[in-house]
Design a protein around this motif. Sequence first.
Motif, PDB file in Angstrom:
ATOM      1  N   GLU A  53       0.825  -1.206   0.000  1.00 41.54           N
ATOM      2  CA  GLU A  53       0.000   0.000   0.000  1.00 41.54           C
ATOM      3  C   GLU A  53       0.862   1.260   0.000  1.00 41.54           C
ATOM      4  OE1 GLU A  53      -2.679  -0.048   3.283  1.00 41.54           O
ATOM      5  OE2 GLU A  53      -4.087  -1.415   2.316  1.00 41.54           O
ATOM      6  N   GLN A  54       2.189   1.114   0.172  1.00 32.02           N
ATOM      7  CA  GLN A  54       3.076   2.268   0.193  1.00 32.02           C
ATOM      8  C   GLN A  54       2.963   3.024  -1.138  1.00 32.02           C
ATOM      9  OE1 GLN A  54       4.882   3.079   2.819  1.00 32.02           O
ATOM     10  NE2 GLN A  54       6.043   4.795   1.997  1.00 32.02           N
ATOM     11  N   GLY A  55       2.552   4.275  -1.070  1.00 29.77           N
ATOM     12  CA  GLY A  55       2.371   5.069  -2.289  1.00 29.77           C
ATOM     13  C   GLY A  55       0.938   5.164  -2.756  1.00 29.77           C
ATOM     14  N   LEU A  56       0.044   4.370  -2.128  1.00 24.37           N
ATOM     15  CA  LEU A  56      -1.357   4.369  -2.559  1.00 24.37           C
ATOM     16  C   LEU A  56      -2.078   5.659  -2.171  1.00 24.37           C
ATOM     17  CD1 LEU A  56      -3.415   2.501  -3.946  1.00 24.37           C
ATOM     18  CD2 LEU A  56      -4.056   1.677  -1.680  1.00 24.37           C
ATOM     19  N   TYR A  80     -10.870  11.623   1.294  1.00 25.52           N
ATOM     20  CA  TYR A  80      -9.766  12.389   1.881  1.00 25.52           C
ATOM     21  C   TYR A  80      -9.321  11.770   3.210  1.00 25.52           C
ATOM     22  CZ  TYR A  80      -9.856  16.284  -1.447  1.00 25.52           C
ATOM     23  OH  TYR A  80      -9.746  17.069  -2.575  1.00 25.52           O
ATOM     24  N   ASP A  81     -10.279  11.273   4.003  1.00 24.91           N
ATOM     25  CA  ASP A  81      -9.924  10.620   5.259  1.00 24.91           C
ATOM     26  C   ASP A  81      -9.067   9.380   5.002  1.00 24.91           C
ATOM     27  OD1 ASP A  81     -11.268  12.504   6.748  1.00 24.91           O
ATOM     28  OD2 ASP A  81     -13.107  11.313   6.949  1.00 24.91           O
ATOM     29  N   LEU A  82      -9.430   8.614   3.984  1.00 23.77           N
ATOM     30  CA  LEU A  82      -8.650   7.432   3.635  1.00 23.77           C
ATOM     31  C   LEU A  82      -7.258   7.835   3.145  1.00 23.77           C
ATOM     32  CD1 LEU A  82      -8.268   4.423   3.109  1.00 23.77           C
ATOM     33  CD2 LEU A  82      -9.473   4.728   0.906  1.00 23.77           C
ATOM     34  N   ALA A  83      -7.201   8.888   2.320  1.00 23.92           N
ATOM     35  CA  ALA A  83      -5.909   9.367   1.829  1.00 23.92           C
ATOM     36  C   ALA A  83      -5.023   9.805   2.985  1.00 23.92           C
ATOM     37  CB  ALA A  83      -6.117  10.527   0.843  1.00 23.92           C
ATOM     38  N   ALA A  84      -5.617  10.500   3.965  1.00 19.23           N
ATOM     39  CA  ALA A  84      -4.842  10.961   5.124  1.00 19.23           C
ATOM     40  C   ALA A  84      -4.272   9.776   5.907  1.00 19.23           C
ATOM     41  CB  ALA A  84      -5.718  11.818   6.023  1.00 19.23           C
ATOM     42  N   GLU A  85      -5.076   8.720   6.054  1.00 18.05           N
ATOM     43  CA  GLU A  85      -4.601   7.538   6.779  1.00 18.05           C
ATOM     44  C   GLU A  85      -3.411   6.900   6.063  1.00 18.05           C
ATOM     45  OE1 GLU A  85      -6.244   3.079   8.020  1.00 18.05           O
ATOM     46  OE2 GLU A  85      -7.664   4.647   7.422  1.00 18.05           O
ATOM     47  N   LEU A  86      -3.510   6.764   4.743  1.00 17.42           N
ATOM     48  CA  LEU A  86      -2.436   6.143   3.969  1.00 17.42           C
ATOM     49  C   LEU A  86      -1.190   7.021   3.929  1.00 17.42           C
ATOM     50  CD1 LEU A  86      -4.644   4.828   1.017  1.00 17.42           C
ATOM     51  CD2 LEU A  86      -3.497   3.420   2.746  1.00 17.42           C
ATOM     52  N   LEU A  87      -1.393   8.311   3.687  1.00 14.49           N
ATOM     53  CA  LEU A  87      -0.248   9.227   3.604  1.00 14.49           C
ATOM     54  C   LEU A  87       0.432   9.385   4.959  1.00 14.49           C
ATOM     55  CD1 LEU A  87      -1.910  11.894   1.294  1.00 14.49           C
ATOM     56  CD2 LEU A  87       0.012  10.415   0.677  1.00 14.49           C
ATOM     57  N   ARG A  89       0.837   6.998   7.132  1.00 16.22           N
ATOM     58  CA  ARG A  89       1.743   5.846   7.261  1.00 16.22           C
ATOM     59  C   ARG A  89       3.015   6.066   6.443  1.00 16.22           C
ATOM     60  NH1 ARG A  89      -2.608   1.219   5.694  1.00 16.22           N
ATOM     61  NH2 ARG A  89      -4.214   1.690   7.267  1.00 16.22           N
ATOM     62  N   GLU A  90       2.869   6.791   5.326  1.00 17.09           N
ATOM     63  CA  GLU A  90       4.013   7.021   4.446  1.00 17.09           C
ATOM     64  C   GLU A  90       4.873   8.202   4.897  1.00 17.09           C
ATOM     65  OE1 GLU A  90       2.281   7.517   0.569  1.00 17.09           O
ATOM     66  OE2 GLU A  90       1.033   5.730   0.817  1.00 17.09           O
ATOM     67  N   GLY A  91       4.342   9.013   5.819  1.00 14.47           N
ATOM     68  CA  GLY A  91       5.106  10.166   6.288  1.00 14.47           C
ATOM     69  C   GLY A  91       5.221  11.277   5.270  1.00 14.47           C
ATOM     70  N   ASP A  92       4.270  11.371   4.338  1.00 13.21           N
ATOM     71  CA  ASP A  92       4.304  12.394   3.288  1.00 13.21           C
ATOM     72  C   ASP A  92       3.631  13.662   3.810  1.00 13.21           C
ATOM     73  OD1 ASP A  92       4.168  13.951   1.011  1.00 13.21           O
ATOM     74  OD2 ASP A  92       3.674  12.265  -0.313  1.00 13.21           O
ATOM     75  N   GLU A  93       4.406  14.535   4.465  1.00 14.31           N
ATOM     76  CA  GLU A  93       3.841  15.707   5.123  1.00 14.31           C
ATOM     77  C   GLU A  93       3.266  16.708   4.130  1.00 14.31           C
ATOM     78  OE1 GLU A  93       3.562  16.620   8.590  1.00 14.31           O
ATOM     79  OE2 GLU A  93       3.685  14.432   8.592  1.00 14.31           O
ATOM     80  N   ILE A  94       3.912  16.895   2.997  1.00 15.49           N
ATOM     81  CA  ILE A  94       3.411  17.864   2.022  1.00 15.49           C
ATOM     82  C   ILE A  94       2.058  17.416   1.480  1.00 15.49           C
ATOM     83  CG2 ILE A  94       3.821  18.911  -0.243  1.00 15.49           C
ATOM     84  CD1 ILE A  94       6.770  18.934   0.372  1.00 15.49           C
ATOM     85  N   ALA A  95       1.940  16.136   1.138  1.00 14.36           N
ATOM     86  CA  ALA A  95       0.655  15.628   0.644  1.00 14.36           C
ATOM     87  C   ALA A  95      -0.412  15.703   1.729  1.00 14.36           C
ATOM     88  CB  ALA A  95       0.812  14.196   0.143  1.00 14.36           C
ATOM     89  N   LEU A 127       2.361  22.876   7.368  1.00 17.42           N
ATOM     90  CA  LEU A 127       3.276  23.630   6.513  1.00 17.42           C
ATOM     91  C   LEU A 127       4.337  24.352   7.342  1.00 17.42           C
ATOM     92  CD1 LEU A 127       0.851  25.189   3.869  1.00 17.42           C
ATOM     93  CD2 LEU A 127       2.521  23.375   3.504  1.00 17.42           C
ATOM     94  N   GLU A 128       3.939  24.863   8.491  1.00 19.48           N
ATOM     95  CA  GLU A 128       4.904  25.559   9.333  1.00 19.48           C
ATOM     96  C   GLU A 128       5.989  24.605   9.821  1.00 19.48           C
ATOM     97  OE1 GLU A 128       4.793  28.849  12.835  1.00 19.48           O
ATOM     98  OE2 GLU A 128       3.523  27.096  13.111  1.00 19.48           O
TER      99      GLU A 128
END
Length: 396
Positions: A53-56, A80-87, A89-95, A127-128
């Motif tokens: 799921e990494q990158g999903l 968006y809630d699902l995207a937030a959960e996946l991102l 886990r991936e540590g993608d702060e910008i996304a 962002l800060e």
Amino acid sequence: DQSEMSYDEAGDVRGASKEALDRGIVFRSQGRFDEALEEIDRGASRWLEAGTEQGLGRFELNRAAVLDDQARFDEALATYDLAAELLGREGDEIALSVVDENRGHVLYRCERPGEALEAFIDSAERLERILSEEVTSLGEESSLSLRTSSQTLLSGALAAACALEARGDRGLEPAYRVAQLFHGLGLLECFTQRPSSGAVDVPRDLRAEFQAARTALAAAQEQRALLVRQPPGVTLEERGAWADELAAVEDAIEEYDRRCERSDEAIRIRRLQTTAATYVAPSSLAEIQAVLPPDAALLEFSADVHDHAYDVYAFVITRDSSQLLALGDPREAAALIRAGVAQWQAGASSQDTASSTPADREREVLRGLGQRLLDPCLAALDGIASIETLIISPDG
């Protein structure tokens, strides 16, 4: 489809899924939303075939954006809630900051400005953290995407705050925090620009290397231009010698290009390090009010450009009160002011009276600016008899 076939033939499932996602993004930009969803879902399914799921999260983020475009707001929020959960886990702060912001825009369109403003604040705080803690690891593209995101974030936060204020609820302080962050990200953009733009001086210890590489590159390019213009009547032997010399110059140009690129990147990293070392967190509204003299008011203007529209907001702040004013689109007034300035410079007032003096013409121009931007702020201060001093911040 041919490119995906080649990915399949090579066994590159991820390449095929990314290709589908790219097609979905293109379809979305063209308003072909159903096709966009088909491609994004197809890409996500292919991605899962790779066994991870990494990158999903990026697929779900883009899927939610299409659902938002279709005004399928409940589905968009869930996605968006699902995207937030996946991102997460991936540590993608910008996304993740994009997810928070996009949720804010959806909630605002659903007439839930309080929840919208909370989402915008979550995005702003994320962002800060990126700006103050992770800026040195950002690539140039990521840095510019932060600036773009902060602009739409500011737009949404100001609109949501105004809606809350109109209901009698307090939305000014969080909106003010977003506005302060927006100006901090402006500094980041300045420091992440390439040095050839001239926006910021090149650090002294790298200036000589940078300039030497640029000079050598320009000289090599000029030599190449001379070599390709062979005079008529040259022999085959001469032509061969010229070809060898031209090849050597081409090799030199490639080397100088690499030197310029290395120097450019070293300068950019140095600027990022300087930004991270000197970054100061924006003051809160309460902190600013605490240091305002009792007889002073701070007028802080914030320009918001979005969807080809241009709005100006004003924070009117005293020690004991604060207001957020929506001043609308100032471009018509700005055009009149520019016309007044042109007439002033030409030596004629807008009334074209021979008796007008330069001082009269100056007052005419300033009166137009004051009526558009200052008069609403002064009206907001009516009834506060103690105010004798105005502190004006034109844009942050």
